[in-house]
Design an enzyme around this catalytic site. Structure first.
Site: not given
Length: 481
Positions: A70, A195, A322
Site C-alpha cells: 500500500t 511481499a 454482507c
C-alpha cells in the site's frame, strides 16, 4: 484446515522462513554504517535488491523497498503526479483498482487534481481502446493493475503500456497479485507489489521507477532508499522477501504448479454451478490468475456463508456487501455489474491438494443449502422463490398516480432489511404479477442497487430502473418471463 485465501496473504514460503532466521543473525546492523557489521548488512540489502529487480524486470537502482505494498502504491502515485504537475493534473485509473489506488486518487482530487475512472466489462477487464480514448494532454498518470485482487481477471497491461508510452504518459502497475506468477510485460513506468502476496513476510513492499520516469518523492526527505521510502530498513524481512521471490522464479516447478492450480480452479468454476443452484461465477474464465476464482450465490447472506465455511474447515474470503467489515457492495463487483450477495473468493496457495478442493466441493452445497433454509429459501433452486417460503413478503399499496407509470403494480417494502432479503422478497412475488407488469422493491440497502439488476440478468427479467423513494430507493422490475 484448508487455507484458500492466498490472494489476501500467502503462507510463508520455506525459503523466506530460512532467510528470515539467518538474516536476524547476520543482518541486524545499520547498512548505512562503514564498520564490519554495517558492511555485512549492506551486502545483504544489495543482494536482496538485485534479486528483486531481476524478478521484476528492472535495474537494481530503479527499485526501492517500502514498509508495505500500500505504501508503495501511495508513494508511486504521489511522486509521479507531483513530478508531472506542469504537464497536467488528471489521473486515470480503472474502476476495479485496489483500494490503495482509490485512496491515493481521493487525496489527489482533494488537493485540486482531477481523476477519471475507466469502465470495465462484465468480466472486470478494461478495454485498451477505453484507455486510448481517455488519454489527453492533461493526463499526468495512468494506474492499472496487472490482475484484479477480487476476481483474478488479467488486464491488458502490455497494450496499455504501449499506448501510454506513445502518449508520453507514465503507467503505474499494481502487480501485487500477478508478480508471484511472473514479471509484468510491457514498457510500464512504475510498478508496486507486496511481499506477503508471494510468500514473503508481511511489512515489505517494493516500488520500481524506471529510468526516464519523472518522479518527485513527497514528504520529508530521507537519505535511505533513494529518498523514496524513509526510515530504517527492515533488513531481515527484505532479505526473506527477496529470497522467496527469487526462489519462485528459479524453481522449474513454478510453471507446473501454476498449471496444476489452474486445472483445480477450472474444476471449481465448472462444478460449483452444477452443485449449487443460482450461482454466478464471475471474472474472465481464460485471461485470469491461475489460482483464483470468485462466485456469488443468490439468496445467501455472505457473512453467514463465510462463517459456516470456516466452521466446516475452509478459510475463504469475500467481496460481498454482507460482511462485517462493510455494508456497501464491493466496488469491483459493482463496476462489473455482477451479483454481490453470497460472494466467495477462493485463492489457492502453492501446494494445495486436489483432495482439499474435492472436499470443498462436497461441503459447499450443504453449507449454501443450510444458509438459504435459515432465510426461508427452499433447498431446491432453479426457479423463483415461492411466496410460501419463509412467509409472505410485506407489500405496500401501489404507488400513487403521480409516480411514473413503471412504478404502478405490486410494491414490496424491504426497508430496513439487509441483503439478501430484498432480492428474496422480489423473487417471492415476481410470479404473482402478469407478464409485462412490474414489481417495485423499496429498499434502503445500498447492495440492492447492485443485486436487483444482477438478479434480473440471471432471471431474464427486465430491470426498469430506480427512483428516489423517501428514506430509500424504489427499484422497478418488469416481469418478462
Amino acid at each position: 484446515m484448508p487455507y484458500f485465501d492466498a490472494a489476501s496473504t500467502a503462507p510463508l514460503h520455506p525459503v523466506a522462513r530460512e532467510a528470515l532466521l539467518a538474516s536476524l543473525d547476520e543482518g541486524w546492523a545499520d547498512p548505512a554504517r562503514l564498520y564490519r557489521e554495517g558492511r555485512r548488512a549492506r551486502l545483504l540489502l544489495d543482494a536482496a535488491r538485485e534479486a528483486a529487480a531481476e524478478a521484476v524486470g528492472c535495474r537494481p537502482d530503479e527499485l526501492v523497498f517500502t514498509p508495505s505494498g500500500t505504501q508503495a502504491v501511495h508513494t508511486g502515485v504521489s511522486g509521479a503526479l507531483a513530478a508531472r504537475r506542469r504537464a497536467g493534473r488528471r489521473l486515470l485509473h480503472s474502476a476495479v483498482e485496489h483500494s490503495s489506488v482509490l485512496h491515493a486518487a481521493e487525496v489527489h482530487e482533494a488537493a485540486g487534481g482531477s481523476r477519471a475512472e475507466l469502465p470495465v466489462d462484465r468480466t472486470g477487464r478494461v478495454a485498451a481502446g477505453e484507455v486510448a480514448a481517455a488519454l489527453g494532454t492533461d493526463t499526468a498518470l495512468v494506474c492499472l493493475q496487472s490482475a484484479n485482487h477480487e476476481v483474478g481477471t488479467e488486464q491488458p497491461v502490455d497494450e496499455v503500456a504501449e499506448l501510454c508510452r506513445e502518449a508520453g504518459v507514465p503507467l503505474l502497475v499494481d502487480a501485487a497479485q500477478s508478480l508471484p506468477w511472473g514479471p509484468v510485460p510491457g514498457p510500464w513506468s512504475l510498478l508496486a507489489a507486496s511481499a506477503h502476496k508471494w510468500g514473503g513476510p508481511p511489512g515489505v513492499g517494493l516500488l520500481a521507477v524506471r529510468k526516464g520516469t519523472r518522479f518527485a518523492p513527497q514528504g520529508p526527505a530521507d537519505e535511505r532508499e533513494s529518498g523514496r521510502s524513509p526510515g530504517f530498513e527492515n533488513l531481515p524481512a527484505i532479505v526473506a522477501a527477496a529470497a522467496s521471490l527469487r526462489a519462485l522464479r528459479a524453481d522449474p516447478g513454478t510453471a507446473g504448479e501454476a498449471a496444476r492450480l489452474r486445472l483445480l480452479v477450472d474444476r471449481i468454476r465448472a462444478r460449483v454451478p452444477e452443485l449449487v443452484p443460482d450461482v454466478e461465477v464471475v471474472g474472465d474464465p481464460v485471461r485470469r490468475l491461475p489460482h483464483l476464482v470468485t462466485f456469488s450465490c443468490l439468496y445467501v447472506d455472505g457473512e453467514t456463508l463465510l462463517h459456516e465455511l470456516d466452521r466446516a474447515g475452509f478459510s475463504v474470503s469475500s467481496g460481498s456487501s454482507c460482511t462485517s467489515s462493510t455494508l456497501t457492495p464491493s466496488h469491483v463487483l459493482r463496476a462489473m455489474g455482477v451479483l454481490s450477495e453470497g460472494n466467495v473468493r477462493i485463492s489457492l496457495p502453492y501446494g494445495t491438494a486436489e483432495a482439499e478442493v474435492e472436499r470443498f466441493l462436497e461441503v459447499l452445497p450443504q453449507v449454501v443449502r443450510s444458509v438459504r433454509e435459515r432465510l426461508g429459501v427452499p433447498a431446491a433452486g432453479g426457479g423463483e422463490v415461492p411466496a410460501a417460503a419463509g412467509g409472505a413478503p410485506q407489500t405496500a399499496p401501489a404507488a400513487p398516480a403521480a409516480e411514473p407509470a413503471e412504478a404502478a403494480g405490486l410494491v414490496v417494502d424491504a426497508l430496513g432489511k439487509r441483503c439478501p432479503i430484498p432480492v428474496i422478497e422480489l423473487a417471492k412475488v415476481i410470479g404473482e404479477v402478469p407478464v409485462g407488469q412490474t414489481v417495485t422493491v423499496l429498499s434502503d440497502d445500498e447492495a440492492a442497487r447492485q443485486d436487483i439488476p444482477a438478479w434480473c440478468t440471471m432471471r431474464d427479467q427486465e430491470y426498469v430502473g430506480e427512483r428516489a423513494a423517501g428514506r430509500g430507493a424504489a427499484y422497478v422490475v418488469r416481469r418478462r418471463a
